[in-house]
Design an enzyme around this catalytic site. Structure first.
Site, short mmCIF file in Angstrom:
data_model
loop_
_atom_site.label_atom_id
_atom_site.label_comp_id
_atom_site.label_asym_id
_atom_site.label_seq_id
_atom_site.Cartn_x
_atom_site.Cartn_y
_atom_site.Cartn_z
CD GLU A 95 39.30 41.40 33.99
OE1 GLU A 95 39.62 41.71 35.16
OE2 GLU A 95 38.50 40.49 33.74
CG ASP A 108 40.02 40.39 42.26
OD1 ASP A 108 39.15 40.89 43.01
OD2 ASP A 108 40.01 39.19 41.92
#
Length: 347
Positions: A95, A108
């Protein structure tokens, strides 16, 4: 990134029932799970010239120093949540590359928070981006996904599918709506099928089991009717002879009610009877609190849960292709391969 999920820590099947606790880390060895590893696109993050499992291991190795900064927190949360620490480390690696790609703790396009990228669009981030509190929240999300995937795919073998088909083919042995009028009878037969279709396959199977047990009991005692006293006697039989739990007996009563209602739609609801409610309360008071140990979680379920952590459990539609909707279409396979590396390096 972690999607929108409910976060149950326990299951309770009815109001005021005693809680049965399930833990979340009874995994098979992560090293025993087959995986194809990272895609070539994912491998390009570190300009690797290899793809697959070897790429995942090199990516994890490149992150090891950064992940080790949080090792004590990872191991602490893993122990608290009964979760494999290698999976936590692997998700952290995939991640956020151990936090190295974050800006002020965000990634993100500023939607993902922290080392494990909790999605602010679906969750309220907790703690600081690199804290134990953040890791604990993310692991709760993962474990919730795991529970949802287990419930969504309770058994997908060819044997179980054939068994379900046989069960469905025998539906005619159970009560249905009937009429002496030919025209009406056809519609009532369709109505019966529609009513049964309102139930999940597993619920209908459980109801059929209850109905068979109830009729076997009546036949054994040479009874053809099914009044309240017969229901009470059956409950007593289930408690003393079959040693069924309070929850299972409530499920059995729901099944009996279902088929009695098909036989006679005007039949009153069983649990409105004071005597039935009272005997169930008595059984509940006598029943000890039991913690049930879950069966080992299979590799397919683990990969499904990992994929669901990224894309949401609702987007995991086939255990044979769990990565179809994940980022890079390789998320779970890459995370499993990274987890295998971390498992072999102190996690």
């Amino acid at each position: 990134m972690a999607k929108n999920l409910k976060l149950p820590s326990t299951f309770c099947t009815a109001r005021r029932l005693r809680v049965t606790v399930y833990t979340s880390g009874n995994y098979m060895d992560i090293n025993d799970i087959p995986t194809t590893g990272a895609s070539c696109a994912t491998a390009k993050q570190d300009k690797l010239k290899v793809c697959g499992v070897e790429a995942s291991r090199r990516l994890a190795q490149n992150d090891l120093g950064r992940i080790n900064k949080y090792k004590s927190n990872i191991l602490s949360v893993a122990k608290q949540k009964n979760t494999d620490p290698s999976i936590i480390a692997a998700i952290m690696s995939r991640e956020s590359r151990g936090g190295s790609v974050l800006k002020d703790g965000w990634g993100d396009h500023n939607n993902g928070f922290g080392l494990m990228q909790v999605d602010k669009r679906h969750h309220t981030p907790q703690g600081t981006w690199d804290s134990e509190t953040h890791i604990a929240q993310a692991v709760d999300i993962f474990n919730s996904t795991l529970i949802q995937i287990e419930k969504k795919f309770p058994g997908q073998s060819k044997e179980s599918i054939l068994k379900d088909a046989r069960s469905q083919s025998c539906i005619s042995q159970y009560p249905g709506l009937v009429s002496a009028e030919p025209g009406l009878a056809q519609h009532l037969q369709t109505a019966t099928l529609l009513i049964n279709s309102s139930l999940s396959r597993n619920t209908l199977k459980a109801y059929q089991t209850a109905w068979r047990a109830f009729n076997k009991f009546l036949t054994h005692h040479s009874e053809e009717t099914s009044g309240i006293k017969h229901i009470l006697a059956f409950i007593s039989h289930c408690h003393t002879q079959l040693t069924l739990s309070h929850n299972t007996m409530r499920l059995y009563l729901a099944g009996i009610q279902h088929f009695l209602s098909l036989r006679d739609p005007a039949k009153p609801y069983l649990l409105t009877s004071h005597a039935i409610r009272a005997i169930l309360r008595g059984i509940q008071k006598l029943q000890p609190v039991v913690s049930i140990k879950r069966l080992p979680i299979t590799g397919d379920i683990i990969r499904g849960a990992i994929a669901g952590y990224n894309t949401g459990a609702g987007n995991v539609r086939d255990l044979n292709d769990v990565d179809h909707r994940t980022t890079g279409k390789d998320y779970s396979n890459d995370v499993v391969a990274r987890a295998q590396f971390f498992k072999n390096n102190g996690y």
